[in-house]
Design a protein around this motif. Sequence first.
Motif, PDB file in Angstrom:
ATOM      1  N   HIS A  51       0.850  -1.199   0.000  1.00  0.00           N
ATOM      2  CA  HIS A  51       0.000   0.000   0.000  1.00  0.00           C
ATOM      3  C   HIS A  51       0.875   1.235   0.000  1.00  0.00           C
ATOM      4  O   HIS A  51       1.762   1.367   0.833  1.00  0.00           O
ATOM      5  CB  HIS A  51      -0.932   0.005   1.217  1.00  0.00           C
ATOM      6  N   ASN A  55      -2.257   7.310   4.305  1.00  0.00           N
ATOM      7  CA  ASN A  55      -2.927   6.993   5.567  1.00  0.00           C
ATOM      8  C   ASN A  55      -3.352   5.529   5.634  1.00  0.00           C
ATOM      9  O   ASN A  55      -4.320   5.186   6.294  1.00  0.00           O
ATOM     10  CB  ASN A  55      -4.120   7.917   5.783  1.00  0.00           C
ATOM     11  N   ALA A  56      -2.591   4.672   4.971  1.00  0.00           N
ATOM     12  CA  ALA A  56      -2.954   3.254   4.894  1.00  0.00           C
ATOM     13  C   ALA A  56      -3.027   2.609   6.269  1.00  0.00           C
ATOM     14  O   ALA A  56      -3.908   1.793   6.526  1.00  0.00           O
ATOM     15  CB  ALA A  56      -1.959   2.502   4.016  1.00  0.00           C
ATOM     16  N   TYR A  57      -2.121   2.960   7.171  1.00  0.00           N
ATOM     17  CA  TYR A  57      -2.038   2.272   8.450  1.00  0.00           C
ATOM     18  C   TYR A  57      -2.054   3.206   9.662  1.00  0.00           C
ATOM     19  O   TYR A  57      -2.463   2.798  10.733  1.00  0.00           O
ATOM     20  CB  TYR A  57      -0.765   1.422   8.508  1.00  0.00           C
ATOM     21  N   PHE A  58      -1.560   4.421   9.496  1.00  0.00           N
ATOM     22  CA  PHE A  58      -1.408   5.315  10.638  1.00  0.00           C
ATOM     23  C   PHE A  58      -2.002   6.682  10.354  1.00  0.00           C
ATOM     24  O   PHE A  58      -1.837   7.222   9.258  1.00  0.00           O
ATOM     25  CB  PHE A  58       0.078   5.474  10.995  1.00  0.00           C
ATOM     26  N   ASN A  72       4.992   2.477   5.570  1.00  0.00           N
ATOM     27  CA  ASN A  72       4.058   1.432   5.130  1.00  0.00           C
ATOM     28  C   ASN A  72       4.768   0.087   4.994  1.00  0.00           C
ATOM     29  O   ASN A  72       4.249  -0.944   5.431  1.00  0.00           O
ATOM     30  CB  ASN A  72       3.378   1.831   3.820  1.00  0.00           C
ATOM     31  N   TYR A  75       5.440  -1.352   8.449  1.00  0.00           N
ATOM     32  CA  TYR A  75       4.232  -1.910   9.052  1.00  0.00           C
ATOM     33  C   TYR A  75       3.893  -3.261   8.410  1.00  0.00           C
ATOM     34  O   TYR A  75       3.621  -4.237   9.107  1.00  0.00           O
ATOM     35  CB  TYR A  75       3.053  -0.945   8.899  1.00  0.00           C
ATOM     36  N   GLU A  76       3.939  -3.303   7.081  1.00  0.00           N
ATOM     37  CA  GLU A  76       3.580  -4.531   6.349  1.00  0.00           C
ATOM     38  C   GLU A  76       4.519  -5.688   6.658  1.00  0.00           C
ATOM     39  O   GLU A  76       4.146  -6.848   6.519  1.00  0.00           O
ATOM     40  CB  GLU A  76       3.567  -4.250   4.841  1.00  0.00           C
ATOM     41  N   ASN A  78       5.955  -6.162   9.674  1.00  0.00           N
ATOM     42  CA  ASN A  78       5.953  -6.359  11.131  1.00  0.00           C
ATOM     43  C   ASN A  78       7.180  -5.785  11.829  1.00  0.00           C
ATOM     44  O   ASN A  78       7.622  -6.308  12.846  1.00  0.00           O
ATOM     45  CB  ASN A  78       5.791  -7.848  11.480  1.00  0.00           C
ATOM     46  N   THR A  81       4.625  -1.449  14.766  1.00  0.00           N
ATOM     47  CA  THR A  81       3.183  -1.518  14.988  1.00  0.00           C
ATOM     48  C   THR A  81       2.656  -0.135  15.348  1.00  0.00           C
ATOM     49  O   THR A  81       1.487   0.009  15.673  1.00  0.00           O
ATOM     50  CB  THR A  81       2.849  -2.513  16.115  1.00  0.00           C
ATOM     51  N   GLY A  88      -3.580   5.056  17.147  1.00  0.00           N
ATOM     52  CA  GLY A  88      -3.459   4.722  15.731  1.00  0.00           C
ATOM     53  C   GLY A  88      -2.360   5.498  15.033  1.00  0.00           C
ATOM     54  O   GLY A  88      -2.348   5.585  13.810  1.00  0.00           O
ATOM     55  N   PHE A  90       1.727   6.365  14.100  1.00  0.00           N
ATOM     56  CA  PHE A  90       3.056   5.782  13.966  1.00  0.00           C
ATOM     57  C   PHE A  90       4.015   6.437  14.955  1.00  0.00           C
ATOM     58  O   PHE A  90       4.864   5.784  15.544  1.00  0.00           O
ATOM     59  CB  PHE A  90       3.578   5.962  12.533  1.00  0.00           C
TER      60      PHE A  90
END
Length: 176
Positions: A51, A55-58, A72, A75-76, A78, A81, A88, A90
């Motif tokens: 991604h 703002n995909a994850y954070f 990104n 995060y993907e 690991n 987190t 939410g 980063f």
Amino acid sequence: SSDLFTPVYWALENDITTGTSNRTFEPDSACTREQIVVFLWRLMGCPEPEHTEYNAYFTDVKANKYYVSAVNWAYENNITTGLNDGTGRFGVGVSCAREMVVTFLWRTAGCPEPQTISTFTDVANSKKYYYKAVSWALENGVTTGLNDGTGRFGVGTYCSRAMIVTFLYRYAHLSD
């Protein structure tokens, strides 16, 4: 000694960092979480994340920032987190502590089980998220601690730019 400069020159030569200007590195400046993840991402060859949207994850990873792909990717894979505070986020702009850095490196290495436990006086609680990471980093020569005679790793101590390139340099040369 020249050993202090080797990791900095290595990081510059390998495009892991460009310094803070054409002529400065600022070794004592604090490194933020996004800067460290970008350095690590560059070390790994700038892999494209699944991604790419900001703002995909954070919630605090904003559009058109240099760190979006790196965060990104981390995060993907690991490696991060985000902040463990329920927001939410980063942690953009947050100074990165030494234990965060070695945890990122340990996770990048695949979370290998350390064969020995940390002897650092400030890394005694096995329930801390960084316990195995610091033990692994000590065992593999990624860290030697604060070198101030206290026997401490430096939990809660910010990771300077010089420290992060030293950790990355030692990590990159683990198999040497």
